[in-house]
Motif scaffolding. Structure first.
Motif, PDB file in Angstrom:
ATOM      1  N   ASP A 184      -3.072 -11.380   6.949  1.00 32.41           N
ATOM      2  CA  ASP A 184      -1.330 -11.317   7.193  1.00 32.41           C
ATOM      3  C   ASP A 184       0.086 -10.911   7.459  1.00 32.41           C
ATOM      4  O   ASP A 184      -0.115 -10.842   5.548  1.00 32.41           O
ATOM      5  N   SER A 185       0.624 -11.464   7.172  1.00 29.93           N
ATOM      6  CA  SER A 185       2.465 -10.858   6.962  1.00 29.93           C
ATOM      7  C   SER A 185       2.331 -10.902   5.680  1.00 29.93           C
ATOM      8  O   SER A 185       2.924 -10.720   5.096  1.00 29.93           O
ATOM      9  N   GLN A 186       2.395 -12.792   5.349  1.00 34.09           N
ATOM     10  CA  GLN A 186       3.549 -12.389   4.174  1.00 34.09           C
ATOM     11  C   GLN A 186       2.358 -12.551   2.910  1.00 34.09           C
ATOM     12  O   GLN A 186       3.357 -11.954   1.840  1.00 34.09           O
ATOM     13  N   SER A 187       0.900 -12.381   3.125  1.00 35.89           N
ATOM     14  CA  SER A 187      -0.044 -12.465   2.088  1.00 35.89           C
ATOM     15  C   SER A 187       0.272 -10.928   2.119  1.00 35.89           C
ATOM     16  O   SER A 187      -0.145  -9.975   0.624  1.00 35.89           O
ATOM     17  N   ARG A 188       0.633 -10.046   2.995  1.00 38.08           N
ATOM     18  CA  ARG A 188       0.637  -8.009   3.174  1.00 38.08           C
ATOM     19  C   ARG A 188       2.212  -7.991   2.040  1.00 38.08           C
ATOM     20  O   ARG A 188       2.064  -7.123   1.335  1.00 38.08           O
ATOM     21  N   GLN A 189       2.701  -9.056   2.085  1.00 38.93           N
ATOM     22  CA  GLN A 189       4.201  -8.237   1.300  1.00 38.93           C
ATOM     23  C   GLN A 189       4.068  -8.582   0.495  1.00 38.93           C
ATOM     24  O   GLN A 189       4.110  -7.986  -0.769  1.00 38.93           O
ATOM     25  N   VAL A 190       3.387  -9.918  -0.464  1.00 38.67           N
ATOM     26  CA  VAL A 190       3.579 -10.416  -1.695  1.00 38.67           C
ATOM     27  C   VAL A 190       2.491  -9.368  -2.279  1.00 38.67           C
ATOM     28  O   VAL A 190       2.586  -8.986  -3.059  1.00 38.67           O
ATOM     29  N   ILE A 191       1.655  -8.598  -2.124  1.00 45.82           N
ATOM     30  CA  ILE A 191       0.912  -8.316  -2.398  1.00 45.82           C
ATOM     31  C   ILE A 191       1.311  -6.776  -2.215  1.00 45.82           C
ATOM     32  O   ILE A 191       0.806  -5.733  -3.911  1.00 45.82           O
ATOM     33  N   ASN A 192       1.929  -5.873  -1.665  1.00 44.22           N
ATOM     34  CA  ASN A 192       2.571  -4.572  -1.352  1.00 44.22           C
ATOM     35  C   ASN A 192       3.404  -5.135  -2.437  1.00 44.22           C
ATOM     36  O   ASN A 192       3.923  -4.407  -3.026  1.00 44.22           O
ATOM     37  N   SER A 193       3.949  -5.885  -2.777  1.00 46.98           N
ATOM     38  CA  SER A 193       5.783  -6.052  -3.510  1.00 46.98           C
ATOM     39  C   SER A 193       4.633  -5.982  -5.105  1.00 46.98           C
ATOM     40  O   SER A 193       5.251  -5.320  -6.157  1.00 46.98           O
ATOM     41  N   ILE A 242       3.826   1.137 -14.923  1.00 50.64           N
ATOM     42  CA  ILE A 242       2.767   1.820 -15.683  1.00 50.64           C
ATOM     43  C   ILE A 242       3.679   3.626 -15.328  1.00 50.64           C
ATOM     44  O   ILE A 242       3.095   3.358 -16.813  1.00 50.64           O
ATOM     45  N   GLY A 243       4.299   3.829 -14.146  1.00 53.01           N
ATOM     46  CA  GLY A 243       5.305   4.912 -14.666  1.00 53.01           C
ATOM     47  C   GLY A 243       6.262   4.934 -15.083  1.00 53.01           C
ATOM     48  O   GLY A 243       5.700   5.714 -16.843  1.00 53.01           O
ATOM     49  N   SER A 244       6.343   3.529 -16.103  1.00 55.90           N
ATOM     50  CA  SER A 244       7.244   3.560 -17.132  1.00 55.90           C
ATOM     51  C   SER A 244       6.667   3.640 -18.576  1.00 55.90           C
ATOM     52  O   SER A 244       7.742   3.732 -19.519  1.00 55.90           O
ATOM     53  N   PHE A 245       5.685   3.376 -18.437  1.00 60.42           N
ATOM     54  CA  PHE A 245       4.941   2.974 -19.542  1.00 60.42           C
ATOM     55  C   PHE A 245       4.584   4.486 -20.127  1.00 60.42           C
ATOM     56  O   PHE A 245       4.126   4.813 -20.747  1.00 60.42           O
ATOM     57  N   THR A 246       3.700   4.961 -19.046  1.00 62.22           N
ATOM     58  CA  THR A 246       3.064   6.466 -19.172  1.00 62.22           C
ATOM     59  C   THR A 246       3.825   7.792 -19.220  1.00 62.22           C
ATOM     60  O   THR A 246       3.557   8.868 -19.602  1.00 62.22           O
ATOM     61  N   GLY A 247       4.410   7.248 -18.695  1.00 64.78           N
ATOM     62  CA  GLY A 247       5.791   8.259 -18.174  1.00 64.78           C
ATOM     63  C   GLY A 247       5.251   9.436 -17.183  1.00 64.78           C
ATOM     64  O   GLY A 247       5.580  10.532 -16.150  1.00 64.78           O
ATOM     65  N   PHE A 248       4.245   8.860 -16.197  1.00 61.49           N
ATOM     66  CA  PHE A 248       3.215   9.410 -14.543  1.00 61.49           C
ATOM     67  C   PHE A 248       3.564   8.247 -14.120  1.00 61.49           C
ATOM     68  O   PHE A 248       3.099   7.528 -14.097  1.00 61.49           O
ATOM     69  N   ASN A 249       3.065   8.809 -12.420  1.00 62.38           N
ATOM     70  CA  ASN A 249       3.458   8.408 -11.519  1.00 62.38           C
ATOM     71  C   ASN A 249       2.108   8.001 -10.721  1.00 62.38           C
ATOM     72  O   ASN A 249       1.663   8.891  -9.742  1.00 62.38           O
ATOM     73  N   ILE A 250       1.184   7.064 -10.798  1.00 60.49           N
ATOM     74  CA  ILE A 250       0.130   6.872 -11.175  1.00 60.49           C
ATOM     75  C   ILE A 250       0.455   5.724 -10.408  1.00 60.49           C
ATOM     76  O   ILE A 250       0.653   4.646 -10.387  1.00 60.49           O
ATOM     77  N   SER A 251      -0.364   5.462  -8.958  1.00 59.60           N
ATOM     78  CA  SER A 251      -1.247   4.016  -8.009  1.00 59.60           C
ATOM     79  C   SER A 251      -2.051   3.042  -8.594  1.00 59.60           C
ATOM     80  O   SER A 251      -2.792   4.014  -7.914  1.00 59.60           O
ATOM     81  N   ILE A 252      -1.302   2.275  -8.811  1.00 62.39           N
ATOM     82  CA  ILE A 252      -2.796   0.930  -9.099  1.00 62.39           C
ATOM     83  C   ILE A 252      -3.767   1.175  -7.750  1.00 62.39           C
ATOM     84  O   ILE A 252      -4.614   0.993  -7.629  1.00 62.39           O
ATOM     85  N   LYS A 253      -3.210   0.767  -6.357  1.00 65.08           N
ATOM     86  CA  LYS A 253      -4.363   1.401  -5.183  1.00 65.08           C
ATOM     87  C   LYS A 253      -4.853   2.579  -5.762  1.00 65.08           C
ATOM     88  O   LYS A 253      -6.892   2.673  -5.613  1.00 65.08           O
ATOM     89  N   ASP A 254      -4.937   4.079  -6.352  1.00 63.95           N
ATOM     90  CA  ASP A 254      -5.484   4.820  -6.241  1.00 63.95           C
ATOM     91  C   ASP A 254      -6.614   4.681  -7.937  1.00 63.95           C
ATOM     92  O   ASP A 254      -7.264   5.078  -7.699  1.00 63.95           O
ATOM     93  N   VAL A 255      -6.266   4.180  -8.868  1.00 67.48           N
ATOM     94  CA  VAL A 255      -7.096   3.517  -9.825  1.00 67.48           C
ATOM     95  C   VAL A 255      -7.816   2.454  -9.942  1.00 67.48           C
ATOM     96  O   VAL A 255      -9.108   3.115  -9.649  1.00 67.48           O
TER      97      VAL A 255
END
Length: 153
Positions: free
Chosen positions: A52-61, A70-83
């Motif tokens: 649902d839209s509310q859950s989708r918004q919370v998860i995406n945020s 992750i990007g600020s700690f590693t210096g890489f643009n890594i997506s948690i979805k891809d991981v």
């Protein structure tokens, strides 16, 4: 002859409506099947589209915040979805799910609870489970609000 055309038009409209109309139960089954299919493939985007839209918004945020951290700690643009997808597809630690049956639908206006029998398989071992999906109707379609006993989630 003039009466035949309106009658034919009415018949076509009725048949078309019957062919393309999906019941609430069928819409819920379709959504849960899409959720299970995307879960089995590790597709986070497709999984969140079934929510649902509310859950989708919370998860995406939350995922965006995790990506930034992750990007600020590693210096890489890594997506948690891809991981998640990589870990899911190359690890034997996640169950693959198969729906056995839709056991019960409890629908009350724009909310519902759906009970589903699933089989989880992990490293060759199978286990039967009863999964519960709480669903909500938004804009004429059903979306998953909450779920329990669905694999490792």
């Amino acid at each position: 002859m003039k009466r035949v055309y309106p009658l034919a038009l009415i018949m076509v409209m009725l048949l078309t409506g019957c062919v393309f109309f999906k019941s609430d139960e069928q819409k819920m089954k379709d959504k849960i099947n899409r959720f299970i299919t995307s879960y089995n493939s590790g597709d986070v985007d497709a999984m969140t589209e079934t929510l649902d839209s509310q859950s989708r918004q919370v998860i995406n945020s939350t995922l965006n915040i995790a990506d930034s951290l992750i990007g600020s700690f590693t210096g890489f643009n890594i997506s948690i979805k891809d991981v998640f997808s990589l870990c899911f597809n190359f690890s034997g630690n996640f169950e693959r799910l198969t729906i056995i049956s839709f056991d019960d639908f409890q629908i009350k206006e724009s909310s519902a609870v759906v009970y589903v029998s699933v089989v989880g398989s992990k490293s060759g071992a199978e286990s039967s489970q009863s999964a519960t999906f709480k669903m909500i109707k938004e804009n004429g379609d059903w979306f998953i609000r909450d779920f329990s006993n669905v694999g490792g989630l």
